[in-house]
Design a protein around this motif. Structure first.
Motif, mmCIF file in Angstrom:
data_model
loop_
_atom_site.group_PDB
_atom_site.id
_atom_site.type_symbol
_atom_site.label_atom_id
_atom_site.label_comp_id
_atom_site.label_asym_id
_atom_site.label_seq_id
_atom_site.Cartn_x
_atom_site.Cartn_y
_atom_site.Cartn_z
ATOM 1 N N GLY A 15 68.041 -52.293 -69.124
ATOM 2 C CA GLY A 15 66.991 -52.452 -68.134
ATOM 3 C C GLY A 15 66.175 -53.699 -68.392
ATOM 4 N N TRP A 16 64.879 -53.563 -68.181
ATOM 5 C CA TRP A 16 63.946 -54.678 -68.321
ATOM 6 C C TRP A 16 62.705 -54.224 -69.072
ATOM 7 C CZ3 TRP A 16 65.156 -59.404 -66.038
ATOM 8 C CH2 TRP A 16 66.259 -59.393 -65.169
ATOM 9 N N VAL A 17 62.076 -55.133 -69.806
ATOM 10 C CA VAL A 17 60.773 -54.885 -70.417
ATOM 11 C C VAL A 17 59.823 -56.002 -69.989
ATOM 12 C CG1 VAL A 17 61.591 -53.591 -72.426
ATOM 13 C CG2 VAL A 17 61.367 -56.064 -72.575
ATOM 14 N N ALA A 18 58.546 -55.663 -69.931
ATOM 15 C CA ALA A 18 57.524 -56.651 -69.590
ATOM 16 C C ALA A 18 56.171 -56.148 -70.084
ATOM 17 C CB ALA A 18 57.474 -56.886 -68.081
ATOM 18 N N MET A 19 55.299 -57.091 -70.411
ATOM 19 C CA MET A 19 53.943 -56.764 -70.832
ATOM 20 C C MET A 19 52.979 -57.053 -69.683
ATOM 21 S SD MET A 19 51.647 -58.385 -73.923
ATOM 22 C CE MET A 19 50.925 -59.686 -72.919
ATOM 23 N N ASP A 20 52.075 -56.116 -69.434
ATOM 24 C CA ASP A 20 51.032 -56.310 -68.424
ATOM 25 C C ASP A 20 49.902 -57.171 -68.992
ATOM 26 O OD1 ASP A 20 52.338 -54.750 -66.543
ATOM 27 O OD2 ASP A 20 51.233 -52.928 -67.059
ATOM 28 N N GLY A 21 48.996 -57.578 -68.135
ATOM 29 C CA GLY A 21 47.851 -58.387 -68.539
ATOM 30 C C GLY A 21 46.939 -57.695 -69.539
ATOM 31 N N ASN A 22 47.051 -56.357 -69.663
ATOM 32 C CA ASN A 22 46.235 -55.608 -70.616
ATOM 33 C C ASN A 22 46.965 -55.373 -71.944
ATOM 34 O OD1 ASN A 22 48.126 -53.709 -69.943
ATOM 35 N ND2 ASN A 22 46.684 -52.203 -69.160
ATOM 36 N N CYS A 23 48.057 -56.123 -72.160
ATOM 37 C CA CYS A 23 48.851 -56.093 -73.400
ATOM 38 C C CYS A 23 49.638 -54.793 -73.591
ATOM 39 C CB CYS A 23 47.989 -56.368 -74.633
ATOM 40 S SG CYS A 23 47.246 -58.005 -74.602
ATOM 41 N N LEU A 39 47.289 -58.099 -62.458
ATOM 42 C CA LEU A 39 47.622 -58.381 -63.858
ATOM 43 C C LEU A 39 48.625 -57.382 -64.427
ATOM 44 C CD1 LEU A 39 44.119 -59.297 -65.340
ATOM 45 C CD2 LEU A 39 45.876 -60.842 -64.475
ATOM 46 N N GLN A 40 49.601 -57.004 -63.598
ATOM 47 C CA GLN A 40 50.607 -56.074 -64.090
ATOM 48 C C GLN A 40 51.915 -56.190 -63.319
ATOM 49 O OE1 GLN A 40 48.172 -52.587 -63.059
ATOM 50 N NE2 GLN A 40 50.010 -51.770 -62.091
ATOM 51 N N TRP A 41 52.944 -55.548 -63.871
ATOM 52 C CA TRP A 41 54.264 -55.467 -63.250
ATOM 53 C C TRP A 41 54.364 -54.128 -62.544
ATOM 54 C CZ3 TRP A 41 57.488 -59.641 -63.501
ATOM 55 C CH2 TRP A 41 57.157 -60.621 -64.433
ATOM 56 N N ASP A 63 51.752 -64.420 -75.628
ATOM 57 C CA ASP A 63 50.669 -65.290 -75.170
ATOM 58 C C ASP A 63 50.435 -65.221 -73.662
ATOM 59 O OD1 ASP A 63 50.155 -66.183 -77.750
ATOM 60 O OD2 ASP A 63 51.540 -67.872 -77.555
ATOM 61 N N ASP A 64 51.503 -65.126 -72.880
ATOM 62 C CA ASP A 64 51.394 -65.170 -71.423
ATOM 63 C C ASP A 64 52.150 -64.001 -70.813
ATOM 64 O OD1 ASP A 64 51.331 -65.754 -68.715
ATOM 65 O OD2 ASP A 64 52.276 -67.719 -68.906
ATOM 66 N N TRP A 65 51.431 -62.996 -70.332
ATOM 67 C CA TRP A 65 52.074 -61.800 -69.798
ATOM 68 C C TRP A 65 52.984 -62.108 -68.614
ATOM 69 C CZ3 TRP A 65 51.749 -59.635 -64.928
ATOM 70 C CH2 TRP A 65 50.772 -60.146 -64.072
ATOM 71 N N THR A 66 52.681 -63.176 -67.859
ATOM 72 C CA THR A 66 53.489 -63.503 -66.680
ATOM 73 C C THR A 66 54.880 -64.016 -67.053
ATOM 74 O OG1 THR A 66 52.679 -65.782 -66.489
ATOM 75 C CG2 THR A 66 51.419 -64.081 -65.348
ATOM 76 N N GLN A 67 55.064 -64.384 -68.333
ATOM 77 C CA GLN A 67 56.351 -64.870 -68.813
ATOM 78 C C GLN A 67 57.050 -63.844 -69.720
ATOM 79 O OE1 GLN A 67 57.530 -67.917 -67.680
ATOM 80 N NE2 GLN A 67 55.708 -67.674 -66.401
ATOM 81 N N SER A 68 56.581 -62.608 -69.721
ATOM 82 C CA SER A 68 57.082 -61.613 -70.667
ATOM 83 C C SER A 68 58.315 -60.847 -70.187
ATOM 84 C CB SER A 68 55.972 -60.601 -70.987
ATOM 85 O OG SER A 68 55.646 -59.835 -69.829
ATOM 86 N N LEU A 69 58.688 -60.936 -68.943
ATOM 87 C CA LEU A 69 59.820 -60.171 -68.414
ATOM 88 C C LEU A 69 61.126 -60.587 -69.077
ATOM 89 C CD1 LEU A 69 60.812 -58.115 -66.286
ATOM 90 C CD2 LEU A 69 61.134 -60.063 -64.751
ATOM 91 N N MET A 70 61.878 -59.605 -69.599
ATOM 92 C CA MET A 70 63.172 -59.903 -70.207
ATOM 93 C C MET A 70 64.078 -58.674 -70.135
ATOM 94 S SD MET A 70 61.917 -60.100 -74.192
ATOM 95 C CE MET A 70 60.322 -60.839 -73.862
#
Length: 75
Positions: A15-23, A39-41, A63-70
């Motif tokens: 699947g996918w993981v990602a961090m929201d703006g609230n870490c 500020l979230q996915w 550092d940047d939640w908007t670049q955390s999707l992987m």
């Protein structure tokens, strides 16, 4: 002690993981959509499963939640 998300990637279901703006990190079975104003996915509009990972793991923020999707898991 926090672990890096990269350490978990091969252990998670495909699947996918990602961090929201609230870490807070989440796992998604389908690629999520970014909600910059919130500020979230968000889970995919076509449905999909979502699990919060921070209830189980102490994951270090990036550092940047908007670049955390992987991608995660085995193909």
């Amino acid at each position: 002690m926090s672990i890096k998300i990269e350490q978990l990637l091969p252990l998670l279901k495909k699947g996918w993981v990602a961090m929201d703006g609230n870490c807070k990190w989440g796992w998604y079975d389908k690629k999520p959509d970014m909600g910059e104003n919130f500020l979230q996915w968000f889970p995919n509009v076509n449905g999909g499963d979502y699990k919060m990972l921070n209830f189980t793991f102490d994951i270090a923020p990036v550092d940047d939640w908007t670049q955390s999707l992987m991608r995660c898991g085995n193909e």
